[in-house]
Design an enzyme around this catalytic site. Structure first.
Site, PDB file in Angstrom:
ATOM      1  N   SER A  21      -2.972  -7.112  -1.077  1.00 20.07           N
ATOM      2  CA  SER A  21      -3.621  -6.500  -0.248  1.00 20.07           C
ATOM      3  C   SER A  21      -4.927  -7.367   0.015  1.00 20.07           C
ATOM      4  O   SER A  21      -5.156  -7.486   1.164  1.00 20.07           O
ATOM      5  CB  SER A  21      -3.942  -5.359  -0.720  1.00 20.07           C
ATOM      6  OG  SER A  21      -2.954  -4.255  -0.587  1.00 20.07           O
ATOM      7  N   ASP A 311       3.059   2.231  -4.055  1.00 24.20           N
ATOM      8  CA  ASP A 311       4.215   1.021  -4.141  1.00 24.20           C
ATOM      9  C   ASP A 311       4.642   1.238  -5.882  1.00 24.20           C
ATOM     10  O   ASP A 311       5.638   0.351  -6.062  1.00 24.20           O
ATOM     11  CB  ASP A 311       3.402  -0.272  -4.064  1.00 24.20           C
ATOM     12  CG  ASP A 311       2.889  -0.436  -2.716  1.00 24.20           C
ATOM     13  OD1 ASP A 311       3.645   0.214  -1.592  1.00 24.20           O
ATOM     14  OD2 ASP A 311       1.958  -1.257  -2.303  1.00 24.20           O
ATOM     15  N   ARG A 385      10.341  -4.267  -4.215  1.00 22.72           N
ATOM     16  CA  ARG A 385      10.147  -3.453  -5.007  1.00 22.72           C
ATOM     17  C   ARG A 385      11.426  -3.094  -5.524  1.00 22.72           C
ATOM     18  O   ARG A 385      11.308  -2.731  -6.892  1.00 22.72           O
ATOM     19  CB  ARG A 385       9.162  -2.153  -4.562  1.00 22.72           C
ATOM     20  CG  ARG A 385       7.957  -2.727  -3.676  1.00 22.72           C
ATOM     21  CD  ARG A 385       6.556  -2.860  -4.935  1.00 22.72           C
ATOM     22  NE  ARG A 385       5.524  -3.072  -3.962  1.00 22.72           N
ATOM     23  CZ  ARG A 385       4.776  -4.109  -4.575  1.00 22.72           C
ATOM     24  NH1 ARG A 385       4.813  -4.650  -5.794  1.00 22.72           N
ATOM     25  NH2 ARG A 385       3.561  -4.662  -3.916  1.00 22.72           N
TER      26      ARG A 385
HETATM   27  C1  S3P Z   1      -1.081  -1.746   1.915  1.00 18.89           C
HETATM   28  C2  S3P Z   1      -1.078  -0.264   1.842  1.00 18.89           C
HETATM   29  C3  S3P Z   1       0.041   0.373   1.717  1.00 18.89           C
HETATM   30  C4  S3P Z   1       0.889  -0.213   0.617  1.00 18.89           C
HETATM   31  C5  S3P Z   1       1.309  -1.607   1.191  1.00 18.89           C
HETATM   32  C6  S3P Z   1       0.048  -2.360   1.263  1.00 18.89           C
HETATM   33  C7  S3P Z   1      -2.417  -2.416   2.339  1.00 18.89           C
HETATM   34  O1  S3P Z   1       0.545   0.911   2.928  1.00 18.89           O
HETATM   35  O2  S3P Z   1       2.096   0.589   0.605  1.00 18.89           O
HETATM   36  O3  S3P Z   1       1.946  -2.017   0.161  1.00 18.89           O
HETATM   37  O4  S3P Z   1      -2.635  -3.441   2.003  1.00 18.89           O
HETATM   38  O5  S3P Z   1      -3.235  -1.861   3.019  1.00 18.89           O
HETATM   39  P1  S3P Z   1       0.023   2.009   3.849  1.00 18.89           P
HETATM   40  O6  S3P Z   1      -1.494   1.927   4.143  1.00 18.89           O
HETATM   41  O7  S3P Z   1       0.549   1.908   5.105  1.00 18.89           O
HETATM   42  O8  S3P Z   1       0.380   3.211   2.909  1.00 18.89           O
END
Ligand code: S3P
Length: 426
Positions: A21, A311, A385
């Protein structure tokens, strides 16, 4: 197809790739920054490669000095140029949602496409960005989509779902808007965008459940130190907990409280995880983990916890299968919109391996027994995953797991199998 053999224990010291992220966000903000952004500990993967290619297509120079060290030559807030070809977000939901936030403030027409899985995932950001004054056209709510920037006005946006991707897109567009842009979230979601914006010199006003930005003149991130990805550490944490005699250390892992739901849920289940060397890297809390094996008991994972371990829920399902009693996970309907419908794929996959799990509309229920699952066969269906879940299910099983599509791990963690092998004792 590979065969994952059962293991005795996980022993040793590991580091995991840089947080996915944060890596995406550092590239995107670096691209619209002034001067150079240096990203240390960049998490290299299929997903972040898509972002690297995207920012290059937008006219940004990126030097890859080392595998985990990249330098981004920022073009300034409004300096991106529209490429002739569509931008391919590949498998990355984060790129699909965050990039339009930045493009909404640029001149030109930008087309975003994605792979087969991404084309089944709702774009979502079109609604608030259009309200702000951008033109966004989707394919009935799904990719491909086209973004054309415009004169943006700040809005107050109540997130319809607790999604950090959606929140981030609106905050990024807020940098280009007149007045203030406020995002309110129903539950706390990861706040890496807010932290990086603050590091880049943007004033982000935060109250519980709300973040506000104003239009910005310039951004300068400077150096970003990306901590290890707790979501990449999670498979190792789960395996070391489940395999008796394990003693595993995970170094330099991100411990942002918006991400540590797995550690809280595991603590309730009786796991023995100790955090030490707590420190800060940039604005992000970081630490080292010591994981020892433990006998787990069931728990209830509550809706308010879900965004903090979204996740990791596939791995929670596996761990629950080995924990005494019934574990219930609720309020996790978002799982249906991930790289696969993870309520469906996790329950059918784990059931085939001998875990007593059933799906509900917004989660699952697991009747755990403190023994190893039998094992058998499962497929990743292209979901990284799920591929890692299959590998961990295999090493904690009695008979091993035949895993179809193991290469899907490359989406977030290309070195996963080598690292796992390096700490596995058979
Ligand atoms: C992420 C937010 C999550 C997560 C994804 C990465 C991010 O999704 O599931 O793997 O980097 O902001 P959502 O914000 O749509 O729930």
């Amino acid at each position: 197809m590979i065969q994952i053999e059962p293991a005795r224990a996980l022993v040793g010291h590991i580091g995991v790739p840089g947080d996915k992220s944060i890596s995406h966000r550092a590239l995107l903000l670096g691209a619209v920054g002034e001067a150079e952004t240096v990203v240390r500990g960049f998490g290299r993967s299929g997903d972040t490669e898509a972002t690297l290619t995207a920012v290059r297509a937008l006219g940004v120079e990126v030097a890859e000095d080392e595998v985990d060290l990249v330098r981004v030559e920022g073009r300034g807030l409004r300096g991106l140029r529209a490429p002739e070809e569509p931008i391919d977000c590949r498998n990355s939901g984060t790129l699909l949602r965050l990039l339009p936030g930045v493009l909404a403030g640029q001149e030109g027409r930008f087309e975003l496409i994605g792979d087969e899985s991404l084309r089944t995932r709702p774009v979502r950001v079109d609604e608030p960005l259009v309200r702000m004054g951008a033109r966004v056209e989707t394919t009935e709510g799904f990719p491909p989509l086209v973004v054309e920037g415009g004169e943006l006005q700040g809005i107050t946006y109540e997130l319809p779902v607790a999604s950090a991707q959606l929140k981030s897109a609106v905050l990024l567009a807020g940098l280009y808007a007149s007045g203030e842009t406020t995002v309110a979230e129903p539950l706390p979601t990861r706040d890496h965008t807010e932290l990086l914006l603050a590091q880049a010199g943007v004033r982000v006003r935060r109250k519980p459940g709300r973040a506000t930005v104003s239009g910005a003149e310039r951004l300068a991130l400077g150096e970003v130190e990306v901590p290890g990805d707790l979501s990449a550490a999670a498979p190792f944490i789960v395996a070391a907990t489940l395999l008796p005699g394990s003693e595993l250390y995970v170094h330099d892992v991100g411990l942002n409280p918006t991400r540590t739901g797995l550690l809280d849920v595991f603590a309730r289940m009786g796991a023995r995880i100790t955090v030490f060397n707590r420190r800060k890297a940039g604005g992000e809390p970081v630490g080292d983990l010591e994981v020892r094996s433990a006998e787990l008991v069931a728990t209830a994972v509550e809706p308010h916890e879900i965004p903090r371990l979204i996740d990791e829920l596939p791995l929670v399902a596996l761990a629950a299968g080995c924990a005494r009693g019934e574990t219930v996970v609720g309020g996790a309907a978002e799982l249906r919109l991930k790289e696969t419908d993870r309520i469906e794929t996790v329950t059918t996959s784990l059931r085939a391996l001998g875990v007593r799990i059933s799906a509900s509309e917004n989660g699952f229920r697991v009747r755990g027994v403190p023994t190893r699952p039998k094992g058998g066969g499962m497929a990743s269906r292209g979901d990284h995953r799920l591929a890692m879940l299959g590998a961990i299910a295999g090493i904690v099983s009695r008979e091993g797991v035949r895993l179809e599509g193991p290469e899907a791990v490359g989406v977030s963690f290309p070195g996963f199998f080598d690292l796992l092998e390096s700490v596995t004792q058979r």
